[in-house]
Design a protein around this motif. Structure first.
Motif, PDB file in Angstrom:
ATOM      1  N   GLN A 197       1.929   6.200  -7.124  1.00  0.00           N
ATOM      2  CA  GLN A 197       0.689   7.056  -7.538  1.00  0.00           C
ATOM      3  C   GLN A 197       0.877   8.661  -7.509  1.00  0.00           C
ATOM      4  O   GLN A 197       0.670   9.149  -8.404  1.00  0.00           O
ATOM      5  CB  GLN A 197      -0.483   6.523  -7.002  1.00  0.00           C
ATOM      6  CG  GLN A 197      -0.883   5.139  -7.403  1.00  0.00           C
ATOM      7  CD  GLN A 197      -2.232   4.602  -6.701  1.00  0.00           C
ATOM      8  OE1 GLN A 197      -2.722   5.266  -5.856  1.00  0.00           O
ATOM      9  NE2 GLN A 197      -2.603   3.411  -7.224  1.00  0.00           N
ATOM     10  N   THR A 198       1.485   8.904  -6.397  1.00  0.00           N
ATOM     11  CA  THR A 198       1.882  10.413  -6.306  1.00  0.00           C
ATOM     12  C   THR A 198       2.770  10.974  -7.118  1.00  0.00           C
ATOM     13  O   THR A 198       2.635  11.876  -7.694  1.00  0.00           O
ATOM     14  CB  THR A 198       2.289  10.499  -4.654  1.00  0.00           C
ATOM     15  OG1 THR A 198       0.962   9.943  -3.631  1.00  0.00           O
ATOM     16  CG2 THR A 198       2.496  12.062  -4.431  1.00  0.00           C
ATOM     17  N   GLU A 243       2.389   1.689  -3.419  1.00  0.00           N
ATOM     18  CA  GLU A 243       1.416   2.109  -4.480  1.00  0.00           C
ATOM     19  C   GLU A 243       1.191   3.638  -4.395  1.00  0.00           C
ATOM     20  O   GLU A 243       0.797   4.209  -5.205  1.00  0.00           O
ATOM     21  CB  GLU A 243       0.325   1.315  -4.235  1.00  0.00           C
ATOM     22  CG  GLU A 243       0.245  -0.317  -4.637  1.00  0.00           C
ATOM     23  CD  GLU A 243      -1.004  -0.932  -4.596  1.00  0.00           C
ATOM     24  OE1 GLU A 243      -1.960  -0.404  -3.738  1.00  0.00           O
ATOM     25  OE2 GLU A 243      -1.016  -2.085  -4.773  1.00  0.00           O
ATOM     26  N   ASN A 244       1.005   3.954  -2.980  1.00  0.00           N
ATOM     27  CA  ASN A 244       0.703   5.351  -2.887  1.00  0.00           C
ATOM     28  C   ASN A 244       1.894   6.502  -3.211  1.00  0.00           C
ATOM     29  O   ASN A 244       1.575   7.323  -3.922  1.00  0.00           O
ATOM     30  CB  ASN A 244       0.215   5.478  -1.174  1.00  0.00           C
ATOM     31  CG  ASN A 244      -0.925   5.184  -0.767  1.00  0.00           C
ATOM     32  OD1 ASN A 244      -1.630   4.760  -1.475  1.00  0.00           O
ATOM     33  ND2 ASN A 244      -0.973   4.862   0.502  1.00  0.00           N
ATOM     34  N   VAL A 245       3.034   6.136  -2.978  1.00  0.00           N
ATOM     35  CA  VAL A 245       4.314   6.880  -3.379  1.00  0.00           C
ATOM     36  C   VAL A 245       4.285   6.797  -5.029  1.00  0.00           C
ATOM     37  O   VAL A 245       4.546   7.786  -5.443  1.00  0.00           O
ATOM     38  CB  VAL A 245       5.570   6.154  -2.777  1.00  0.00           C
ATOM     39  CG1 VAL A 245       6.757   6.772  -3.493  1.00  0.00           C
ATOM     40  CG2 VAL A 245       5.435   6.225  -1.187  1.00  0.00           C
ATOM     41  N   ARG A 283       0.790  -1.139  -0.004  1.00  0.00           N
ATOM     42  CA  ARG A 283       0.009   0.169  -0.152  1.00  0.00           C
ATOM     43  C   ARG A 283       0.738   1.156  -0.219  1.00  0.00           C
ATOM     44  O   ARG A 283       0.711   2.081  -0.698  1.00  0.00           O
ATOM     45  CB  ARG A 283      -0.975   0.017   1.326  1.00  0.00           C
ATOM     46  CG  ARG A 283      -1.900   1.090   1.096  1.00  0.00           C
ATOM     47  CD  ARG A 283      -3.151   1.114   0.126  1.00  0.00           C
ATOM     48  NE  ARG A 283      -4.016   1.969   0.096  1.00  0.00           N
ATOM     49  CZ  ARG A 283      -4.831   2.317  -0.981  1.00  0.00           C
ATOM     50  NH1 ARG A 283      -4.632   1.449  -2.136  1.00  0.00           N
ATOM     51  NH2 ARG A 283      -5.688   3.232  -0.874  1.00  0.00           N
ATOM     52  N   LEU A 284       2.239   1.228   0.788  1.00  0.00           N
ATOM     53  CA  LEU A 284       2.803   2.222   0.920  1.00  0.00           C
ATOM     54  C   LEU A 284       3.464   2.582  -0.467  1.00  0.00           C
ATOM     55  O   LEU A 284       3.638   3.710  -0.957  1.00  0.00           O
ATOM     56  CB  LEU A 284       3.790   2.225   2.029  1.00  0.00           C
ATOM     57  CG  LEU A 284       5.008   3.383   1.853  1.00  0.00           C
ATOM     58  CD1 LEU A 284       4.405   4.657   2.284  1.00  0.00           C
ATOM     59  CD2 LEU A 284       5.896   2.692   3.038  1.00  0.00           C
TER      60      LEU A 284
END
Length: 363
Positions: free
Chosen positions: A334-335, A330-332, A327-328
């Motif tokens: 995508q940002t 993916e968030n990094v 999750r971490l």
């Protein structure tokens, strides 16, 4: 035709980069189910036996997709040929293969140039100094009326002449004249214009007017003396170009405020390539190599959404003994992708509004 040639260069380099990732995966038996040029909505696609090939609407790069990230994939999670189930080294090879492909391609471009066009053997100088590009419409040069493609024939009434020294003379005059008016005689097509430019002082103490300057002349070539000379000179030119580009990136990082305005997006790159192709088609070879090396260096930077960012995650995984939470990551990523696309769109808008044809619409 010159614009189409420049666009084709960018498209080829994106294909080369993504093909590097794709082949590194397939040669190791790793599944790769998507090969896309561009991002966003699909304009065209072809479904192969294992991979979907697509061209997408936003022309700011491309990607190779893996079933690991596809919720519709029916491949078992523990399949050893999924990318995330491979050892760190295998994944690092796949991630770094795009950068390697661009570097190898740049060398091959120089090799092709020296084989087909010949070995550069001086310049047949013509009067003056060429201005291939005005960097910004807010620069002193643009405010003075200088345009890309102009030829500066004289400075303060003194002809520059037809030699390599013309470029040195003009550059020295500009650098030594901060906030002082310089009278230029400029050739534009079949007209001669008298323009006045006021160089602005730079952080290094040298004045600038915001243009690129090249010797005015046509390059001359000779046939290579043998295949060994071709390979040797291609290697030397690759090394020289690579070092020069790395130095440019270091300058961008250490002196960002001074150099940031020179960062170019796809529109500016196409404009530069089209200008080179129109003046000398052989110059597309070094242009292609330079952009390919730039693409490699940019992608290896440790930034989210770039190959360097993914390699950073692998390094952290190797040090921790386990990967960071999905999750971490993916968030990094995508940002980072949103920021990258935002920067790309900003550069496209900025460079488009600075095009000469666009400026004329508001005059």
């Amino acid at each position: 035709m010159s614009v189409l040639a420049a666009i084709a260069v960018l498209a080829i380099l994106i294909v080369v980069h993504e093909t590097g990732h794709f082949m590194a995966a397939r040669l190791q038996g790793i599944y790769a189910n998507r090969f896309s040029i561009g991002f966003g909505p699909i304009l065209w696609k072809y479904q192969g036996s294992q991979t979907e090939y697509a061209i997408r609407a936003i022309p700011l790069g491309g990607f190779v997709g893996f079933p690991d990230d596809d919720p519709e994939s029916d491949i078992p999670e523990d399949d050893p040929n999924l990318l995330h189930n491979r050892p760190i080294l295998d994944r690092a090879i796949v991630i770094s293969a795009g950068v390697i492909a661009n570097l190898v391609f740049a060398y091959l471009v120089f090799l092709t140039q020296f084989t087909t066009v010949g070995i550069p053997d001086g310049i047949n100088f013509q009067p003056g100094v060429l201005v291939p590009q005005v960097i910004s419409q807010s620069s002193p040069a643009a405010q003075a009326g200088i345009r890309s493609g102009d030829i500066v024939l004289a400075v303060d009434g003194e002809p520059l002449g037809s030699s390599e020294a013309a470029l040195t003379t003009l550059m020295r005059t500009i650098q030594d004249s901060p906030d002082e008016a310089i009278d230029l005689t400029v050739q534009r097509g079949d007209r001669q214009l008298d323009l006045t430019v006021v160089p602005e002082p730079g952080a290094d103490g040298k004045a600038k007017i915001g243009v690129q300057l090249y010797p005015n002349g046509t390059p001359e070539y000779r046939r290579p003396r043998g295949i060994l000379e071709v390979f040797s000179l291609a290697a030397q030119e690759f090394q020289r170009t690579f070092v020069r580009i790395v130095e440019g990136f270091v300058m961008l990082i250490t002196n960002f405020s001074e150099v940031a305005g020179q960062v170019a997006g796809p529109v500016k790159i196409v404009e530069q390539g089209a200008g080179l192709a129109a003046s000398d088609s052989a110059s597309l070879f070094p242009f292609t190599a330079i952009i390919s090396i730039n693409l490699a260096i940019i992608n290896i930077l440790p930034l989210p959404a770039l190959d360097g960012g993914q390699l950073t995650f692998l390094l952290i995984e190797g040090l921790r003994g386990k990967p960071l939470p999905n999750r971490l990551q993916e968030n990094v990523m995508q940002t980072g992708l949103v920021l990258l696309l935002g920067l790309g769109i900003f550069l496209i808008v900025r460079d488009t509004t600075q095009l000469e044809v666009f400026q004329k619409l508001f005059q």
